[in-house]
Structure formats: structure tokens, C-alpha cells
Design a protein around this motif. Sequence first.
Motif: not given
Length: 501
Positions: A319-325, A342-349
Motif C-alpha cells: 500500500x505504501x508504494x501503490x497508494x501512498x498509504x 520529491x518522490x510521490x508514492x502512488x499509482x503513477x510511481x
Amino acid sequence: MDILSNLAMGFGIALSPFTLMLAVAGCFLGTIIGALPGLGPSNGVAILIPLTFTMGLDATSALVLMTAVYYGAMYGGRISSILLNIPGDEPALMTTLDGYPMAKEGRAGDALVLSGVASFVGAFLATIGLMLLAPMLARVAFYFGPAEYFALYLLAFCTLGGMASNNQAKAALASCIGLAIAMIGVDNNSGMPRLTYGNMHLMDGVDFLVAIVGLFAIAEVFFFIESHGKGSSIGVKLDKVGIPWKDIMATKWTMLRASGVGFVAGILPGAGASLGSFLAYMSEKSLAGDKGGFGTGVPKGVAAPEAGNNAAAGGALVPMLTLGVPGSGTTAVLLALLMTLNITPGPTLFTDRPEVVWGLIASLLIANIVLLLMNVPMVKIFVKILMVPAWVLLPGVTMISFVGIYSLSGSYFDLLLMVGFGVLGYVLRKLDVPTVPVILGILLGGNMENALRRAMVLSDGDALFLWSSPIAIGLWIFAIAGFVAPMFMRGLLRKPQRITD
């Protein structure tokens, strides 16, 4: 085929001499940190984060080093659990139930090697699960709008806060403190300063890392001064260390089942390795029945929780890498590191910075092998670390914290603020108020506020918009259940009594 090509790219990064050196160094440092009672992976990663800025590491290298420390600390927690009957961290608590009795029977070496193999199985399978599941979950995350993200952040607060404390009111208080700190600075919409009280240093808000290093590392220094000044002593003698092939073969299915249970528990935001370890142990105990002998020093009672908690540690990265949670307290610290870089975890990562994700996954696969090779022949060295006196540890921890934060910002005010957070962390822990929800509030408070504002703009101020989709409704239900359920599960999750002579 995409996974194989991406993994090949990741190994190209991970097998570079410098990245490989960082992974090995992280594994070694993490095992030492995990072996020291009371530190644990969250504190260990927080203490060493300033080192990444002092060394000038890029995002991939910094994440490889810190996740290797994370995995290493999960391995190392079993050492003090087995030899001292004192868990190195909370996930290693269940290991004391059978690990220490095995050690008292003269099988300390067998227990340490068996737990190391179980840790490897759990962590390795979890990394494979991360590799397969994370890209799929990232695609699902594209369906999330502001209402869904607000509910997701609320789920993280409710579940992580609920599992982090024995008192839901204290967990809620800690979350509110974190959210209040996140509000400090200039408001993005109105341009008005909030809670700065005229201090120019606070106009940009509170830096994540200043708060994290203060709440974890500096607070830990205060606790070392108070309670660990006398060092530690080994509870049982460690003689010859061999490989218990018979025990390993007898527990192979236990390790596989516990890894599956732990990985699923780790994916749930807030559950973390503690729940993974508990569920893995209790499920194996239920399968074995009264004749299983759990709690008396059986190998399955050592293998199950170690495989479970290490698998949960890998699952928490999903969840940390895919959702930022963050899925656990340690991944909350790692999330702060990424955001600072300046790396934003989430689906666009996975599409914008694939080298970060796949370099990390490949490095974790290598790190698991390194940890297995390191923890079996070198276990006596790590045992010696338990005898390091506090007066040696304290200057090192303090120096790393101050130099790292100053190299990051060059501001004396941040050093004073870090000490202030250290005092706050010390006071909160003395009052049994969890610090992880405070960190979560600081990390996610701004994003949660922005999601709420966007939802209100899109709906023209209609609060019902927050419950306008099946995904949002499901997340709200899970959030409420995650906050309320621990109240009823407290009896099951209560820490077991330590086994005495």
C-alpha cells in the motif's frame, strides 16, 4: 513479460557495486538494530535516515539502504527474543513463547538458525508477492478520486492508530496532534499563515524528517538515558551453532502457511508485522491443537511467528508504494523519506519512476539472500552486540541525528525543533500515547486536507459526495471497523506473559 523485463531492469540497478554495497551494509546495520531490545525497525530507520542525506544518496539508493535496514531489523528482532526473553521489537513478541524455552533447553543455536530460515522464507515470498501484486493494485488506484482518497487516508488513521495503542482515545489524540502539526505553515489556497505565531522558520511548515528523527531517535536517546544505562546481559548461553535440518524440514509447511497469513495482514493499512506474527502463530497453534505443545519450546512455535512477521513487513510495502498509504509504522517513516526526495508514492510511481520501484524489488530479493547468509554464520557476532553499553550507543545515535538533519536543511532552528520533538516523543510515550499516529498525521495531513477540499469543490460543498461511490463507502466501513474492532479484540491481542524460570 512486463514483470520480467522490469525485474531485469531492476537487477541491472541492484547489482551495481555501489547499490549492492548499500544493501549489504543496510542488512548488517538493520540486524544489529533489531537485536537491541527496544529499538526496532521504526526507530532504526528513523535514526539512519539523516545518514542518507549526509552521503548524498539519490532516491533509489536511499530507499534500497533504508528498506535493507527495515528487513534486517525484522530479522534481528528474534535474537534478543530467543536469548533474553525480551523481544527486540513488538513483532518479535510471539517468538519469545517458544524461542526462549528452546534456548533454555540448550537449543539456542537451533532456535536462532531456524528463526533465520523462517524469516528468509517469509520475507522472500512477500517480496515475490510485492512484485506480482503491486502493479495490479496500482492500476486499480487510477479509479480513485478525491472522495476515495479522503476515505483511504481516514482508513489509515483509524487502522494504524487503532492497532498502535491499547487505548483508542489516546490513538485519536495522537492523530489530532499530528494533523495539527501538519496545518502549520502558509495555507496553499488563501496564502495566510497558520499556527506560525509570527515565526518565519515555520512558514514552510514542519519538515517530516525533523519530526520523525526527533520523535523516534532523540526520544529513544532519552529512554536509553533513563532505563538502559546499565547495558544488558545474555539470559542463556549460546554454544555451538549448527543447521537443524530436521527442524527445518518439519516446519516447511508451517513457514509457507505463516508467510501467506503474514503477507495478507501486512497489506492491510495499519495491521503491520505485529498482527501478522500473532495471526500466524495462533493459526498454527489451532491447527496443531493441544498436542502441538506450543509455548513449551517447539520448532513450529518459532518458525510461524518469524515467517509471519517478516512476510507482513514485505506486505506493508504494497500500500505504501501503490497508494501512498503506509501499511505500518516503519513504512510511514519510509514514506516520509520518499516525499522528502520529491518522490510521490502512488499509482503513477510505477510509470514515472520504474527504476525506483523495480530497483527496490530486485535489491530486496538480493537482501533476503544476504540476510540469510549473514544471520546463520555470523549470529554469534550479533549476539555480542547485545552487550554494547548505552554509553557507546548514545553518542553515535545523537551525532548521526544532528549531523544528518543539519546537512539536510542547514538551519539551527531545525535542530532545536528536532530536540523539541524528542521531548514531545518522550512525554507521549511516558503517557502511553502512540507516536506513530502523530507521524501519520504530519505525513498525510496535507494530502488529506487537499483531497477534502477538491471533493468539496467538485460537489459544490455537498458533504454527501464523500460517500458517493462504492469504493468510498467500502473504505469508510473498513475505517470504522478498523477503529472499533481492536476494542473487542484487545483480549486476544494482549501481550502474553513472559515465560519465567
